[in-house]
Design a protein around this motif. Structure first.
Motif, PDB file in Angstrom:
ATOM      1  N   THR A 113       0.843  -1.199   0.000  1.00 28.71           N
ATOM      2  CA  THR A 113       0.000   0.000   0.000  1.00 28.71           C
ATOM      3  C   THR A 113       0.876   1.246   0.000  1.00 28.71           C
ATOM      4  O   THR A 113       1.731   1.423   0.871  1.00 28.71           O
ATOM      5  CB  THR A 113      -0.923   0.010   1.231  1.00 28.71           C
ATOM      6  OG1 THR A 113      -1.697  -1.185   1.231  1.00 28.71           O
ATOM      7  CG2 THR A 113      -1.845   1.214   1.207  1.00 28.71           C
ATOM      8  N   ARG A 114       0.627   2.081  -0.999  1.00 28.00           N
ATOM      9  CA  ARG A 114       1.330   3.361  -1.089  1.00 28.00           C
ATOM     10  C   ARG A 114       0.293   4.459  -1.239  1.00 28.00           C
ATOM     11  O   ARG A 114      -0.891   4.218  -1.143  1.00 28.00           O
ATOM     12  CB  ARG A 114       2.321   3.328  -2.255  1.00 28.00           C
ATOM     13  CG  ARG A 114       3.423   2.274  -2.098  1.00 28.00           C
ATOM     14  CD  ARG A 114       4.433   2.323  -3.233  1.00 28.00           C
ATOM     15  NE  ARG A 114       5.454   1.319  -3.076  1.00 28.00           N
ATOM     16  CZ  ARG A 114       5.396   0.075  -3.558  1.00 28.00           C
ATOM     17  NH1 ARG A 114       4.321  -0.307  -4.270  1.00 28.00           N
ATOM     18  NH2 ARG A 114       6.362  -0.776  -3.371  1.00 28.00           N
ATOM     19  N   GLN A 115       0.741   5.659  -1.524  1.00 25.13           N
ATOM     20  CA  GLN A 115      -0.141   6.826  -1.473  1.00 25.13           C
ATOM     21  C   GLN A 115      -1.269   6.777  -2.503  1.00 25.13           C
ATOM     22  O   GLN A 115      -2.327   7.379  -2.285  1.00 25.13           O
ATOM     23  CB  GLN A 115       0.698   8.092  -1.671  1.00 25.13           C
ATOM     24  CG  GLN A 115      -0.075   9.362  -1.374  1.00 25.13           C
ATOM     25  CD  GLN A 115       0.808  10.589  -1.531  1.00 25.13           C
ATOM     26  OE1 GLN A 115       2.026  10.496  -1.608  1.00 25.13           O
ATOM     27  NE2 GLN A 115       0.174  11.748  -1.583  1.00 25.13           N
ATOM     28  N   SER A 116      -1.115   6.051  -3.613  1.00 27.76           N
ATOM     29  CA  SER A 116      -2.135   6.069  -4.673  1.00 27.76           C
ATOM     30  C   SER A 116      -3.472   5.464  -4.242  1.00 27.76           C
ATOM     31  O   SER A 116      -4.477   5.662  -4.896  1.00 27.76           O
ATOM     32  CB  SER A 116      -1.632   5.369  -5.934  1.00 27.76           C
ATOM     33  OG  SER A 116      -1.537   3.971  -5.715  1.00 27.76           O
ATOM     34  N   THR A 117      -3.485   4.722  -3.121  1.00 29.39           N
ATOM     35  CA  THR A 117      -4.749   4.194  -2.594  1.00 29.39           C
ATOM     36  C   THR A 117      -4.914   4.538  -1.115  1.00 29.39           C
ATOM     37  O   THR A 117      -5.774   3.980  -0.450  1.00 29.39           O
ATOM     38  CB  THR A 117      -4.860   2.661  -2.745  1.00 29.39           C
ATOM     39  OG1 THR A 117      -3.753   2.045  -2.057  1.00 29.39           O
ATOM     40  CG2 THR A 117      -4.866   2.241  -4.199  1.00 29.39           C
ATOM     41  N   ASP A 118      -4.122   5.453  -0.602  1.00 30.20           N
ATOM     42  CA  ASP A 118      -4.131   5.781   0.819  1.00 30.20           C
ATOM     43  C   ASP A 118      -5.258   6.765   1.129  1.00 30.20           C
ATOM     44  O   ASP A 118      -5.025   7.928   1.430  1.00 30.20           O
ATOM     45  CB  ASP A 118      -2.773   6.345   1.227  1.00 30.20           C
ATOM     46  CG  ASP A 118      -2.639   6.475   2.734  1.00 30.20           C
ATOM     47  OD1 ASP A 118      -3.464   5.895   3.457  1.00 30.20           O
ATOM     48  OD2 ASP A 118      -1.704   7.163   3.175  1.00 30.20           O
ATOM     49  N   VAL A 119      -6.495   6.258   1.028  1.00 25.40           N
ATOM     50  CA  VAL A 119      -7.678   7.089   1.228  1.00 25.40           C
ATOM     51  C   VAL A 119      -8.099   6.997   2.679  1.00 25.40           C
ATOM     52  O   VAL A 119      -8.145   5.924   3.267  1.00 25.40           O
ATOM     53  CB  VAL A 119      -8.836   6.589   0.325  1.00 25.40           C
ATOM     54  CG1 VAL A 119     -10.086   7.431   0.551  1.00 25.40           C
ATOM     55  CG2 VAL A 119      -8.428   6.613  -1.111  1.00 25.40           C
ATOM     56  N   VAL A 120      -8.421   8.147   3.256  1.00 24.25           N
ATOM     57  CA  VAL A 120      -8.922   8.162   4.638  1.00 24.25           C
ATOM     58  C   VAL A 120     -10.392   7.789   4.609  1.00 24.25           C
ATOM     59  O   VAL A 120     -11.177   8.408   3.905  1.00 24.25           O
ATOM     60  CB  VAL A 120      -8.737   9.556   5.272  1.00 24.25           C
ATOM     61  CG1 VAL A 120      -9.333   9.581   6.656  1.00 24.25           C
ATOM     62  CG2 VAL A 120      -7.270   9.930   5.295  1.00 24.25           C
TER      63      VAL A 120
END
Length: 195
Positions: free
Chosen positions: A188-195
């Motif tokens: 998991t990296r920022q491209s799917t790091d949804v709050v």
């Protein structure tokens, strides 16, 4: 689900990534982040990409949603591939409501989706979340933002393939078969790091 969809028979044994398990991990990853709109950004010149498209859409349908499919574009001049594909992906991204979670057939296609989002000023991951496949760490980290990706079991694939080759070189007749290896997880990296 028939995981042999569209695969030609080979006279040799093969070690391949389990597309059913790969697409399930990607779908679960995006569903866990609360998305209700989904897309698959594939490359129709590869039959494994077409297989993943069908399988990913099946997981999404089972969860009660629909999946928008990008199949790629026919190329007239191979030197124009990157820009032509980026324009086609950008056009595809404009067609459906946001937010949307997108599975890319491999990390390079994921990089193209992220670049198309950047050119269209679409916020990632808030409006478009993207997950690739293969976890090419250098490529994934160089993407802007860094690309989440399904991690194949490359070490085991090499081990199993070397074992089959050794047996064949020792004269053993190995029947044509496909050894399916499930992925080991999701980076998991920022491209799917949804709050």
């Amino acid at each position: 689900v028939d995981v042999s969809f569209g695969l030609k028979h080979s006279p040799f044994p093969r070690v391949v990534t389990d597309s059913l398990a790969t697409t399930r991990l990607a779908a679960e990853h995006l569903l866990e982040r609360g998305f209700t709109s989904f897309g698959y950004c594939g490359d129709n010149q590869y039959q494994w990409s077409r297989l993943r498209s069908e399988l990913f859409a099946g997981h999404i349908r089972t969860a009660g949603h629909t999946c928008h499919n990008f199949e790629g574009v026919p190329m007239k001049n191979p030197r124009d591939t990157w820009e032509v594909e980026l324009e086609a992906i950008a056009k595809w991204l404009r067609e459906f409501p946001k937010p949307i979670g997108i599975m890319a057939c491999y990390d390079i296609r994921g990089q193209q989706v992220l670049e198309a989002c950047r050119r269209l000023n679409i916020p990632v991951p808030d409006e478009v979340a993207v997950i690739g496949v293969h976890n090419d760490e250098l490529l994934c980290e160089l993407c802007d933002p860094p690309l989440s990706s399904v991690i194949p079991n490359a070490r085991r694939a090499g081990f199993e393939a070397a074992g089959l080759l050794d047996r064949m070189m020792c004269g053993e007749k190995i029947p044509p078969q496909r050894l399916l290896l499930p992925p080991v997880g999701v980076a998991t990296r920022q491209s799917t790091d949804v709050v």
